[in-house]
Design an enzyme around this catalytic site. Structure first.
Site, PDB file in Angstrom:
ATOM      1  N   HIS A  59     -22.198 -16.273 -32.048  1.00 54.82           N
ATOM      2  CA  HIS A  59     -23.210 -16.788 -31.306  1.00 54.82           C
ATOM      3  C   HIS A  59     -22.697 -17.303 -30.145  1.00 54.82           C
ATOM      4  O   HIS A  59     -22.786 -18.768 -29.890  1.00 54.82           O
ATOM      5  CB  HIS A  59     -24.367 -17.350 -31.926  1.00 54.82           C
ATOM      6  CG  HIS A  59     -25.698 -17.632 -31.426  1.00 54.82           C
ATOM      7  ND1 HIS A  59     -26.886 -17.840 -32.302  1.00 54.82           N
ATOM      8  CD2 HIS A  59     -25.988 -17.836 -30.168  1.00 54.82           C
ATOM      9  CE1 HIS A  59     -27.917 -18.054 -31.190  1.00 54.82           C
ATOM     10  NE2 HIS A  59     -27.488 -18.189 -30.035  1.00 54.82           N
ATOM     11  N   HIS A  61     -22.899 -17.456 -25.678  1.00 55.14           N
ATOM     12  CA  HIS A  61     -23.679 -17.003 -24.466  1.00 55.14           C
ATOM     13  C   HIS A  61     -22.417 -17.060 -23.335  1.00 55.14           C
ATOM     14  O   HIS A  61     -22.100 -18.018 -22.808  1.00 55.14           O
ATOM     15  CB  HIS A  61     -24.788 -18.028 -23.988  1.00 55.14           C
ATOM     16  CG  HIS A  61     -25.801 -17.757 -25.059  1.00 55.14           C
ATOM     17  ND1 HIS A  61     -26.716 -16.889 -24.874  1.00 55.14           N
ATOM     18  CD2 HIS A  61     -26.269 -18.586 -26.118  1.00 55.14           C
ATOM     19  CE1 HIS A  61     -27.748 -17.339 -26.140  1.00 55.14           C
ATOM     20  NE2 HIS A  61     -27.336 -18.355 -26.656  1.00 55.14           N
ATOM     21  N   LEU A  62     -22.143 -15.807 -22.617  1.00 61.11           N
ATOM     22  CA  LEU A  62     -21.056 -15.690 -21.798  1.00 61.11           C
ATOM     23  C   LEU A  62     -21.839 -15.480 -20.576  1.00 61.11           C
ATOM     24  O   LEU A  62     -20.965 -15.807 -19.334  1.00 61.11           O
ATOM     25  CB  LEU A  62     -20.053 -14.622 -22.163  1.00 61.11           C
ATOM     26  CG  LEU A  62     -19.274 -14.695 -23.531  1.00 61.11           C
ATOM     27  CD1 LEU A  62     -18.409 -13.543 -23.720  1.00 61.11           C
ATOM     28  CD2 LEU A  62     -18.540 -16.021 -23.349  1.00 61.11           C
ATOM     29  N   ASN A  93     -28.891 -11.887 -23.592  1.00 62.35           N
ATOM     30  CA  ASN A  93     -29.771 -12.481 -22.573  1.00 62.35           C
ATOM     31  C   ASN A  93     -29.337 -12.938 -21.370  1.00 62.35           C
ATOM     32  O   ASN A  93     -29.080 -13.703 -20.873  1.00 62.35           O
ATOM     33  CB  ASN A  93     -30.662 -13.717 -23.240  1.00 62.35           C
ATOM     34  CG  ASN A  93     -29.726 -14.677 -23.702  1.00 62.35           C
ATOM     35  OD1 ASN A  93     -28.603 -14.747 -23.688  1.00 62.35           O
ATOM     36  ND2 ASN A  93     -30.150 -16.011 -23.585  1.00 62.35           N
ATOM     37  N   ASP A 153     -32.125 -13.265 -28.804  1.00 62.55           N
ATOM     38  CA  ASP A 153     -31.810 -14.741 -28.969  1.00 62.55           C
ATOM     39  C   ASP A 153     -32.191 -15.338 -27.597  1.00 62.55           C
ATOM     40  O   ASP A 153     -31.929 -14.817 -26.786  1.00 62.55           O
ATOM     41  CB  ASP A 153     -30.444 -15.223 -29.136  1.00 62.55           C
ATOM     42  CG  ASP A 153     -30.173 -16.442 -29.373  1.00 62.55           C
ATOM     43  OD1 ASP A 153     -30.812 -17.345 -30.252  1.00 62.55           O
ATOM     44  OD2 ASP A 153     -29.587 -16.921 -28.101  1.00 62.55           O
ATOM     45  N   HIS A 180     -34.066 -15.210 -33.674  1.00 60.11           N
ATOM     46  CA  HIS A 180     -34.100 -16.651 -33.144  1.00 60.11           C
ATOM     47  C   HIS A 180     -35.555 -16.889 -33.787  1.00 60.11           C
ATOM     48  O   HIS A 180     -36.581 -16.509 -33.466  1.00 60.11           O
ATOM     49  CB  HIS A 180     -34.301 -16.582 -31.859  1.00 60.11           C
ATOM     50  CG  HIS A 180     -34.412 -17.640 -30.991  1.00 60.11           C
ATOM     51  ND1 HIS A 180     -33.679 -18.338 -30.192  1.00 60.11           N
ATOM     52  CD2 HIS A 180     -35.724 -18.248 -30.880  1.00 60.11           C
ATOM     53  CE1 HIS A 180     -34.393 -19.193 -29.637  1.00 60.11           C
ATOM     54  NE2 HIS A 180     -35.366 -19.370 -30.149  1.00 60.11           N
ATOM     55  N   HIS A 233     -28.933 -20.260 -35.687  1.00 64.13           N
ATOM     56  CA  HIS A 233     -29.189 -21.341 -35.601  1.00 64.13           C
ATOM     57  C   HIS A 233     -30.148 -22.283 -36.236  1.00 64.13           C
ATOM     58  O   HIS A 233     -31.131 -22.984 -35.795  1.00 64.13           O
ATOM     59  CB  HIS A 233     -29.307 -21.797 -34.088  1.00 64.13           C
ATOM     60  CG  HIS A 233     -30.069 -21.088 -33.164  1.00 64.13           C
ATOM     61  ND1 HIS A 233     -31.470 -20.808 -33.658  1.00 64.13           N
ATOM     62  CD2 HIS A 233     -30.042 -20.627 -32.147  1.00 64.13           C
ATOM     63  CE1 HIS A 233     -32.055 -19.824 -32.463  1.00 64.13           C
ATOM     64  NE2 HIS A 233     -31.178 -19.888 -31.790  1.00 64.13           N
ATOM     65  N   ASP A 306     -23.371 -21.324 -30.629  1.00 67.11           N
ATOM     66  CA  ASP A 306     -24.685 -21.156 -29.744  1.00 67.11           C
ATOM     67  C   ASP A 306     -24.290 -21.619 -28.322  1.00 67.11           C
ATOM     68  O   ASP A 306     -24.972 -22.412 -27.615  1.00 67.11           O
ATOM     69  CB  ASP A 306     -25.572 -21.864 -30.247  1.00 67.11           C
ATOM     70  CG  ASP A 306     -27.216 -21.397 -29.317  1.00 67.11           C
ATOM     71  OD1 ASP A 306     -26.883 -20.768 -28.608  1.00 67.11           O
ATOM     72  OD2 ASP A 306     -28.050 -22.120 -29.577  1.00 67.11           O
ATOM     73  N   HIS A 310     -24.707 -23.955 -18.744  1.00 73.31           N
ATOM     74  CA  HIS A 310     -25.629 -24.046 -17.494  1.00 73.31           C
ATOM     75  C   HIS A 310     -24.779 -24.907 -16.673  1.00 73.31           C
ATOM     76  O   HIS A 310     -24.106 -25.848 -16.643  1.00 73.31           O
ATOM     77  CB  HIS A 310     -26.921 -24.965 -18.049  1.00 73.31           C
ATOM     78  CG  HIS A 310     -27.652 -24.308 -18.984  1.00 73.31           C
ATOM     79  ND1 HIS A 310     -28.285 -23.065 -18.831  1.00 73.31           N
ATOM     80  CD2 HIS A 310     -27.989 -24.508 -20.383  1.00 73.31           C
ATOM     81  CE1 HIS A 310     -29.014 -22.773 -19.778  1.00 73.31           C
ATOM     82  NE2 HIS A 310     -28.889 -23.503 -20.674  1.00 73.31           N
TER      83      HIS A 310
END
Length: 431
Positions: A59, A61-62, A93, A153, A180, A233, A306, A310
């Protein structure tokens, strides 16, 4: 990165056990034993270090394509290698959403080019993550990326009929739908865990039942259609009980927990620091202890970061306006050592199981999560468990700095990571 060569790891504690030598030749482990011949090999003196199979994150996020200001496949995989990972699963996403063969192949190829770890794209369940129409699940599976894990997700597949169809569809290729679990109507305007702290702070509450009700529905759906569901998660004691019950029935249900849900509680939200704003939210101390126990007894199958990078401006603002998420790849193993190993709940072999073997088995990713044995791919991580140091995000390989652990002392440090015999991290630094 250093080229393929013979490398002898001398005297490492394999899975935390007795010291062993491990000889890497090319892309594979050539031998494991004591007193191995080091002729022509680069030698790493690993006395006191723990040797694990390369970690696998289900899990991550790239952010690429579309949000390269917060992370790219290159920076994200560098962060992964620094954290001891040799494979990550890239969530869908992105902008555009990874809901077609073209987008998942793009992400997969970017991973190949980075060379720091394997990148396995996760396909969207629905078109545009909008929850209305199934995405091209079969085409994504048949693509070069060979997608087998599908998730919206960031959003819940809240329509029961769509969820049922997805579960039925992925059966054809032994795929898995990763949910999710967040009932959208119960979490409208939610800012943090619903409980004593949210009431005192006057922030919109996110009730545990919003997660638990979706998990209950989805384990029943998976059982009904004879398919596989994975719970992303998981964060509450009640969710643990539902998953435990589903497994007792023999249903094909797996679940993950994040490092931050193993350590942090909603009491931290009293600071109003948006670095603690995450989805699902930080829960209570009782939830944290239930999650640790469930990871220890195997009810929760694995740890997944996860990792949610940001940019500064999305977190350095008032709480209600801040983005949800934390970076996690570079601190995950340290948090697991503190919460699970140093507390006696798991040994290092258990860590290898929950952070490498099981996540790889859930996704079916080839060549990862394998035992450290002769003939196996040389995907390996060396850890110094005696190290203690304060987390300094300025030294992160990730493009983002939104860690909840800044200035906090955590144990353990990854000293070396090997991806198919190539060192991606040497002496704690990216190769």
């Amino acid at each position: 990165m250093t080229a393929h060569t013979k490398t002898l790891i001398r005297g490492a504690r394999l899975l935390g056990g007795e010291p062993q030598d491990v000889l890497i030749d090319g892309e594979t482990v050539a031998a494991v034993g004591t007193g191995l011949d080091a002729e022509g090999a680069r030698v790493i003196e690993a006395g006191g270090l723990v040797l694990l199979p390369g970690l696998v994150d289900l899990h991550t996020h790239l952010r690429e394509p579309g949000r390269e200001d917060s992370e790219t496949v290159l920076t994200g995989t560098r962060a992964a290698a620094a954290g001891g990972y040799t494979a990550v699963h890239a969530m869908a996403n992105t902008f555009p959403v990874a809901d077609t063969a073209g987008v998942v192949e793009q992400v997969w190829r970017l991973g190949k080019e980075s060379g720091y770890c394997d990148v396995q794209p996760v396909g969207a369940v629905t078109v545009g993550l909008e929850g209305k129409h199934l995405a091209e699940l079969g085409a994504m599976h048949d693509s070069a990326a060979n997608v087998r894990v599908f998730s919206d997700d960031g959003k819940c597949v809240d329509d029961a009929v769509i969820m049922r169809r997805a579960l039925e569809y992925v059966k054809a290729f032994d795929g898995v739908v990763a949910q999710h679990a967040q009932e959208p109507r119960l979490t409208e305007g939610a800012q943090m865990n619903e409980g004593v702290v949210s009431a005192e702070l006057g922030l919109g509450g996110w009730p545990a039942v919003a997660e638990e009700s979706v998990i209950a529905r989805d384990v029943l759906l998976a059982a009904h259609v004879g398919s596989r569901v994975h719970i992303c998660h998981l964060s509450t004691a009640g969710s643990v009980e539902i998953v435990r019950w589903a497994k007792s029935k023999g249903w094909n249900v797996t679940a993950e927990v994040t490092p931050h849900h193993l350590l942090l509680t909603d009491e931290l939200v009293r600071t109003y620091n948006p670095v603690y704003k995450v989805n699902p939210p930080l829960r209570t101390e009782a939830d944290v202890l239930a999650l640790r126990a469930a990871l220890a007894d195997g009810t929760i199958d694995c740890v997944a970061t996860d990792h949610a990078p940001h940019p500064h401006e999305d977190k350095d603002c008032e709480w209600p306006a801040a983005a949800m998420g934390m970076v996690g790849l570079e601190t995950a193993l340290s948090v697991v050592q503190q919460t699970m190993v140093d507390t006696g709940l798991l040994d290092w072999a258990g860590v290898a199981d929950r952070m490498s073997l099981r996540p790889a088995a859930i996704s079916g990713i080839a060549g990862q999560g394998r035992p450290v044995a002769a003939g196996e791919p040389a995907n390996l991580t060396l850890v110094d468990p005696d190290y203690r140091g304060d987390v300094d995000p300025a030294g992160f390989a990730s493009r983002s700095r939104n860690t909840p652990y800044e200035g906090r002392e955590l144990p353990g440090r990854v000293t070396h990571t090997f991806l198919r015999g190539r060192a991606t991290v040497v002496d704690g630094k990216l190769a």
